[in-house]
Scaffold this motif. Structure first.
Motif, short mmCIF file in Angstrom:
data_model
loop_
_atom_site.label_atom_id
_atom_site.label_comp_id
_atom_site.label_asym_id
_atom_site.label_seq_id
_atom_site.Cartn_x
_atom_site.Cartn_y
_atom_site.Cartn_z
N HIS A 148 0.86 -1.19 0.00
CA HIS A 148 0.00 0.00 0.00
C HIS A 148 0.89 1.23 0.00
CE1 HIS A 148 0.75 0.53 4.40
NE2 HIS A 148 0.86 -0.78 4.33
N GLU A 149 0.35 2.33 -0.51
CA GLU A 149 1.13 3.55 -0.66
C GLU A 149 0.79 4.61 0.39
OE1 GLU A 149 0.29 4.77 -4.61
OE2 GLU A 149 1.09 2.91 -5.51
N PRO A 151 -1.18 5.24 4.59
CA PRO A 151 -1.57 4.54 5.82
C PRO A 151 -2.86 3.76 5.61
CG PRO A 151 -0.86 6.77 6.32
CD PRO A 151 -0.91 6.68 4.81
N VAL A 152 -2.95 2.62 6.27
CA VAL A 152 -4.09 1.72 6.03
C VAL A 152 -4.31 0.84 7.25
CG1 VAL A 152 -2.67 -0.11 5.02
CG2 VAL A 152 -5.06 0.09 4.35
N THR A 153 -5.54 0.40 7.44
CA THR A 153 -5.85 -0.66 8.39
C THR A 153 -6.32 -1.87 7.60
OG1 THR A 153 -6.45 0.83 10.20
CG2 THR A 153 -7.33 -1.42 10.29
N VAL A 154 -5.57 -2.95 7.70
CA VAL A 154 -5.90 -4.19 6.98
C VAL A 154 -6.62 -5.12 7.95
CG1 VAL A 154 -4.99 -6.16 5.71
CG2 VAL A 154 -3.90 -3.91 5.49
N THR A 155 -7.76 -5.65 7.52
CA THR A 155 -8.54 -6.56 8.36
C THR A 155 -8.77 -7.87 7.62
OG1 THR A 155 -9.66 -4.70 9.41
CG2 THR A 155 -10.66 -6.86 9.69
N LEU A 156 -8.42 -8.96 8.28
CA LEU A 156 -8.67 -10.31 7.77
C LEU A 156 -9.70 -10.97 8.66
CD1 LEU A 156 -7.90 -12.92 6.08
CD2 LEU A 156 -6.23 -13.37 7.90
N ARG A 157 -10.73 -11.54 8.05
CA ARG A 157 -11.74 -12.28 8.82
C ARG A 157 -11.90 -13.67 8.23
NH1 ARG A 157 -13.87 -6.93 8.61
NH2 ARG A 157 -14.42 -6.09 10.66
N LEU A 158 -11.96 -14.68 9.11
CA LEU A 158 -12.18 -16.06 8.68
C LEU A 158 -13.32 -16.64 9.49
CD1 LEU A 158 -8.72 -15.78 9.02
CD2 LEU A 158 -9.00 -17.72 7.51
N SER A 159 -14.22 -17.33 8.81
CA SER A 159 -15.34 -17.97 9.48
C SER A 159 -15.53 -19.36 8.90
CB SER A 159 -16.62 -17.15 9.28
OG SER A 159 -17.73 -17.83 9.83
N GLY A 174 0.93 2.82 9.80
CA GLY A 174 1.00 4.27 9.82
C GLY A 174 1.77 4.85 8.65
N ALA A 175 1.99 6.16 8.72
CA ALA A 175 2.62 6.88 7.61
C ALA A 175 4.04 6.38 7.33
CB ALA A 175 2.64 8.38 7.93
N PRO A 207 -7.11 4.73 7.92
CA PRO A 207 -6.96 4.45 9.36
C PRO A 207 -8.23 4.64 10.17
CG PRO A 207 -5.01 5.57 8.57
CD PRO A 207 -5.99 5.56 7.41
N GLY A 208 -9.07 5.60 9.82
CA GLY A 208 -10.30 5.81 10.57
C GLY A 208 -11.37 4.77 10.30
N GLY A 209 -11.18 3.92 9.29
CA GLY A 209 -12.13 2.87 8.99
C GLY A 209 -13.36 3.33 8.26
N GLU A 210 -13.40 4.58 7.81
CA GLU A 210 -14.60 5.11 7.19
C GLU A 210 -14.63 4.90 5.68
OE1 GLU A 210 -14.80 9.16 8.30
OE2 GLU A 210 -15.19 8.75 10.42
N ARG A 211 -13.48 4.80 5.06
CA ARG A 211 -13.43 4.65 3.61
C ARG A 211 -12.37 3.61 3.22
NH1 ARG A 211 -15.89 8.59 0.54
NH2 ARG A 211 -16.72 10.39 1.69
N PRO A 212 -12.58 2.89 2.12
CA PRO A 212 -11.58 1.95 1.64
C PRO A 212 -10.33 2.68 1.18
CG PRO A 212 -13.36 2.17 0.05
CD PRO A 212 -13.79 2.90 1.27
N GLU A 213 -9.20 2.01 1.26
CA GLU A 213 -7.93 2.59 0.85
C GLU A 213 -7.58 2.08 -0.56
OE1 GLU A 213 -4.91 4.23 -0.22
OE2 GLU A 213 -5.73 4.98 1.66
#
Length: 343
Positions: A148-149, A151-159, A174-175, A207-213
């Motif tokens: 990624h270019e 800052p980002v929050t990456v989330t992996l979910r497995l069910s 972070g930056a 980072p705020g989780g409001e929009r995709p990166e």
């Protein structure tokens, strides 16, 4: 838990068939689909969340309850990724409602299909929010290679059916942590002592989780003993940058494998840029007869720039390689390089 930094489409039988089949005995819950401006996001602060402590560091591994009447999660349902995301959400909401006998039969069918055809992805998805189905097992290594270019929050979910919670891994970058990263960890024992299918969802948000990166791109994703060796499939080459149909030019591709995989297929994905993340659309595939051998690159192969209906597929394309062993895991790898096809 290690945090490591490093600088089939089958026409009508796809992810939809897999997940819809699981839910035939259960009422389908609605999943919110639309633009990212009106998408609901999961808020873990409203739930009882226990940390999974297995040599855990700051990667934020949690368990999210998701049973009958309990909390569940909604990932960004972004245009091309909406259908796959909605199906995974439905599975999570209903996985405990189907009868045990029907669930077992569906899971056995799904497991057999994954052994024959490898991990399943939707024919169209957004790289910042996509879903898949693949085999998992307790203790198996899981690996993600991505870049990624910003800052980002990456989330992996497995069910997986039978697990009362959604296994969730959230990692903020972070930056000063942009670039390429490889994450590798062992699945907890709750995933069982034999192979089972699991719904897998990856999202990348600001980072705020409001929009995709939109700068996030997946390079490799895999699970199982044969998925390792750095990442089992790498050096994915897809060249040249431009081919012209009128000149009868072809794209060439090859890759290196660290493991033996009896099953392997090359898939050609048309790529479209978007403000909320790059979109990938299935164009064509080329099965690799006999699979791939550990410690070797496949001989260079060619693609003529045409889709499965032999129509010219104009635009930018990325190569995706899926490789699998029926009981030893799987890996999917994407090329960094792209090929433009012109008339």
């Amino acid at each position: 838990m290690n945090r490591i930094h490093a600088g089939h489409h089958r026409c009508s039988r796809f992810l939809a068939c897999l997940l819809v089949g699981v839910l035939t005995a259960a009422p389908l819950a609605s999943a919110h689909a639309g633009s990212h401006d009106d998408v609901d996001y999961y808020d873990s602060s409203q739930d009882d969340v226990d940390d999974y402590d297995g040599g855990r560091d700051d990667t934020g591994t949690t368990r999210e309850p998701g049973g009958n009447g309990g909390s569940d999660w909604t990932v960004p349902a972004i245009v091309a990724g909406a259908a796959a995301t909605a199906l995974v959400v439905r599975w999570l909401r209903n996985r405990q409602q189907a009868s045990r006998q029907q669930a077992t039969a569906s899971e056995d069918d799904m497991l057999a299909r994954l052994g024959r055809q490898g991990p399943e992805f939707a024919p169209a998805y957004n790289t910042s929010a996509f879903a898949a189905v693949g085999m998992v097992r307790g203790g198996w290594p899981f690996v993600m290679d991505f870049a990624h270019e910003r800052p980002v929050t990456v989330t992996l979910r497995l069910s997986a059916r039978g697990l009362p919670e959604v296994y969730t891994l959230r990692i903020p970058f972070g930056a000063g942590e942009t670039g390429r990263h490889r994450l590798q960890f062992a699945l907890p024992p709750e995933f069982g002592d034999s192979e089972r299918p699991a719904a897998i969802a990856v999202t990348a948000t600001e980072p705020g989780g409001e929009r995709p990166e939109p700068s996030f791109r997946m390079i490799a994703l895999g699970c199982g003993p044969r998925a390792l060796g750095s990442v089992a499939i790498e050096e994915v080459s897809f060249l040249p940058r431009l081919i012209r149909a009128q000149a009868r030019e072809h794209a060439s591709y090859r890759f290196f494998s660290h493991s033996d995989f009896p099953g392997a297929v090359a898939e050609f994905m048309r790529v479209e840029a978007a403000e909320d993340g790059e979109r990938h659309f299935f164009v064509n595939e080329a099965p690799i007869a006999g699979g791939v051998t550990a410690g070797r690159s496949i001989d260079p192969r060619q693609w003529d720039g045409r889709d499965s209906g032999q129509r010219l597929s104009t635009g930018t394309h990325r190569l995706k390689i899926r490789a699998w062993a029926p009981t030893e895991g799987w890996v999917t790898a994407w090329s960094d390089s792209r090929v433009d096809v012109t008339p």
